[in-house]
Write a protein that holds these residues in place. Structure first.
Motif, PDB file in Angstrom:
ATOM      1  N   ALA A  81     -71.083 -63.400 -46.125  1.00  0.00           N
ATOM      2  CA  ALA A  81     -71.803 -63.933 -44.968  1.00  0.00           C
ATOM      3  C   ALA A  81     -71.363 -63.247 -43.686  1.00  0.00           C
ATOM      4  O   ALA A  81     -72.176 -62.959 -42.808  1.00  0.00           O
ATOM      5  N   ARG A  82     -70.054 -62.972 -43.583  1.00  0.00           N
ATOM      6  CA  ARG A  82     -69.537 -62.321 -42.374  1.00  0.00           C
ATOM      7  C   ARG A  82     -70.065 -60.890 -42.245  1.00  0.00           C
ATOM      8  O   ARG A  82     -70.396 -60.436 -41.152  1.00  0.00           O
ATOM      9  N   ALA A  84     -73.750 -61.358 -41.204  1.00  0.00           N
ATOM     10  CA  ALA A  84     -74.013 -62.238 -40.062  1.00  0.00           C
ATOM     11  C   ALA A  84     -74.676 -61.507 -38.907  1.00  0.00           C
ATOM     12  O   ALA A  84     -74.275 -60.412 -38.527  1.00  0.00           O
ATOM     13  N   THR A 103     -74.712 -66.553 -33.433  1.00  0.00           N
ATOM     14  CA  THR A 103     -74.401 -67.621 -34.375  1.00  0.00           C
ATOM     15  C   THR A 103     -75.298 -68.805 -34.063  1.00  0.00           C
ATOM     16  O   THR A 103     -75.367 -69.236 -32.908  1.00  0.00           O
ATOM     17  N   VAL A 110     -67.475 -69.540 -37.871  1.00  0.00           N
ATOM     18  CA  VAL A 110     -67.918 -70.225 -39.079  1.00  0.00           C
ATOM     19  C   VAL A 110     -67.844 -69.320 -40.310  1.00  0.00           C
ATOM     20  O   VAL A 110     -67.739 -69.797 -41.434  1.00  0.00           O
ATOM     21  N   TYR A 111     -67.867 -67.996 -40.108  1.00  0.00           N
ATOM     22  CA  TYR A 111     -67.843 -67.069 -41.244  1.00  0.00           C
ATOM     23  C   TYR A 111     -66.417 -66.644 -41.614  1.00  0.00           C
ATOM     24  O   TYR A 111     -66.243 -65.897 -42.579  1.00  0.00           O
ATOM     25  N   LEU A 113     -73.131 -74.222 -34.287  1.00  0.00           N
ATOM     26  CA  LEU A 113     -71.957 -73.806 -35.047  1.00  0.00           C
ATOM     27  C   LEU A 113     -71.110 -72.824 -34.256  1.00  0.00           C
ATOM     28  O   LEU A 113     -71.583 -72.076 -33.416  1.00  0.00           O
ATOM     29  N   ALA A 126     -75.278 -69.950 -42.222  1.00  0.00           N
ATOM     30  CA  ALA A 126     -74.217 -70.455 -41.361  1.00  0.00           C
ATOM     31  C   ALA A 126     -73.871 -71.908 -41.699  1.00  0.00           C
ATOM     32  O   ALA A 126     -72.695 -72.295 -41.702  1.00  0.00           O
ATOM     33  N   ASP A 172     -80.803 -67.276 -41.568  1.00  0.00           N
ATOM     34  CA  ASP A 172     -79.525 -67.095 -40.878  1.00  0.00           C
ATOM     35  C   ASP A 172     -78.850 -68.445 -40.647  1.00  0.00           C
ATOM     36  O   ASP A 172     -77.647 -68.604 -40.870  1.00  0.00           O
ATOM     37  N   SER A 173     -79.629 -69.407 -40.187  1.00  0.00           N
ATOM     38  CA  SER A 173     -79.071 -70.729 -39.913  1.00  0.00           C
ATOM     39  C   SER A 173     -78.584 -71.406 -41.182  1.00  0.00           C
ATOM     40  O   SER A 173     -77.535 -72.066 -41.195  1.00  0.00           O
TER      41      SER A 173
END
Length: 462
Positions: A52-53, A56, A60, A68-69, A64, A9, A5-6
């Motif tokens: 990614a969005r 996600a 987050t 970010v997405y 970030l 992002a 996940d990180s």
């Protein structure tokens, strides 16, 4: 999957930080810093941020922003996606009128539409329908007369799949395009058997409406493509493949970064290949392509290959690949399984797989139960060989016969039977007492055999 996940992002943050403001009305991405922002590279970045969005997690990763997405400056980015041409640094006007450009434009504009209402993409839809090759059913990479390309065909079909299923003309074009791809695969057409082509076909046929269609012909082609991707990932992971493209007066070489799309192809397969050793090695290789040094200017970006450049298209494709992997693992693996996998990989208990190889030899992993099984088999085989060697050995008081064994032959068989017992004993002891160095374990096994077993058999032979 919090680490993945990180990483997703961070890669999305790299895309945001590397967007270029062309003028007051246009903004976007070029595939590298020295390439002018253009509709195709911008569309790829938009689609990656959308992927990614949609994946996600609810949180987050720090530090970030939750945005970010999102696509920054969506109006300016949308304007660049729709632009017909930009200025090439060396060759002047750079037009974007090829089928592959129309496909990426269509996908990006739909991805940027947050209202649920289909944006005005009729021009790109019509362009794809009219540019489809009437003979093969595929699409060319370049505008005008050019050879049919798997990359352009998969891009066109992916774009047309974004349209409603009620669009009969689009559905027919999709069917003809899929027929071309499946036939090319089955005929071992060189255009469809490269790593990049196989991976793109596997991604297309393994997701969405095509994967759920129940078409046996598509399912067979998908399985064929996945097998090819596995082969390439085992033999030549992370290679770059070239394909020419001409846009107006500008002729380019399109570099396909094969590793991200290979990972995406396997992660979207229904064969649970995220647990395959070849996939795991390839996924680890892909993670190594990301720049993870916070002080680096390209922190979060992905390279095209181990020795390649950090580019927008490699980062965009890697975001989509990581999102596919994380989504698949999130569905298939619960926290208890993750804990069990971690404990198993640590091999703290003798029933966990242990590496019993010596030194730098290729790893051989078994647990104590398997070691006991090998010991039992080795003991049974060894005792049988030794017993037969003793029973049929030559008697010195009897004339030689073909039905008996000479003393050297009997001795050789006894040593061989003893070796089988020793190998089985080492397999069990090395796995059961894994906390001891392998060299000490094998020394103990050899000492027991040479001090006790071999002298006894030598006595029986005399």
């Amino acid at each position: 999957m919090s680490t993945v996940d990180s990483r997703i992002a961070l890669a999305a943050g790299w895309l945001q930080n590397n967007m270029v403001q062309v003028d007051a009305d246009h903004a976007g991405w070029g595939w590298s810093p020295d390439v002018a922002p253009n509709p195709q590279d911008t569309a790829e970045a938009v689609c990656a941020l959308a992927a990614a969005r949609s994946y996600a997690p609810a949180y987050t990763p720090v530090p970030l922003s939750p945005d970010v997405y999102n696509v920054p400056q969506p109006d300016a980015v949308s304007a660049l996606v729709r632009a017909n041409s930009v200025v090439h640094a060396a060759q002047g006007e750079w037009t974007f009128q090829s089928p592959v450009d129309a496909a990426w434009r269509l996908r990006a504009l739909i991805a940027m539409s947050n209202t649920g209402v289909l944006p005005d993409v009729s021009a790109y839809r019509n362009s794809l329908l009219t540019s489809q090759d009437q003979h093969s059913g595929g699409w060319a990479m370049s505008e005008g007369s050019a050879w049919v390309s798997v990359s352009a065909t998969t891009a066109a079909i992916s774009a047309l799949l974004e349209l409603p299923p009620s669009d009969v003309q689009a559905a027919l074009a999709i069917q003809r395009g899929c027929d071309f791809l499946t036939q090319a695969l089955m005929d071992d057409d060189p255009r469809a058997t490269t790593n990049a082509a196989s991976a793109k076909i596997a991604c297309l046929l393994g997701t969405g409406r095509l994967a759920d269609s129940g078409n046996a012909h598509l399912a067979k082609a998908h399985a064929n493509a996945v097998d090819r991707v596995l082969h390439y990932l085992e033999t030549a992971p992370g290679t770059l493949e070239e394909e020419p493209i001409r846009r107006g007066n500008v002729t380019q070489t399109w570099y396909h970064a094969t590793l991200p799309i290979s990972i995406m192809a396997l992660a979207t397969s229904k064969k649970r290949l995220t647990f395959h050793p070849t996939f795991r090695r390839g996924f680890t290789e892909l993670l190594d392509y990301q720049q993870m040094l916070p002080s680096h200017r390209d922190y979060g970006g992905f390279k095209t290959s181990r020795g390649g450049l950090i580019t927008s298209y490699a980062t965009a494709q890697s975001i989509e690949a990581l999102s596919c992997v994380a989504s698949d693992v999130r569905v298939r693996v619960n926290p208890g399984q993750v804990f069990d996998i971690l404990c198993d990989s640590e091999s703290r208990h003798h029933t966990d797989p242990q590496n019993i190889s010596l030194g730098n030899l290729p790893p051989i992993r078994i647990n104590s139960n398997a070691g006991a099984g090998f010991f039992g088999l080795g003991l049974a085989a060894g005792v049988t060989i030794i017993t037969l060697a003793l029973l049929f050995r030559e008697d010195k008081d009897k004339p030689s016969s073909a039905d008996v064994l000479s003393v050297p032959t009997s001795g050789a068989l006894i040593y061989w039977g003893t070796a089988l017992i020793a190998i089985g004993g080492y397999c069990w002891a090395a796995a059961r007492f894994h906390q001891f160095p392998r060299a000490k374990v094998i020394s103990l096994v050899v000492a027991l055999l040479t001090a006790g077993v071999l002298p006894f058999f030598a006595f029986l032979l005399n």
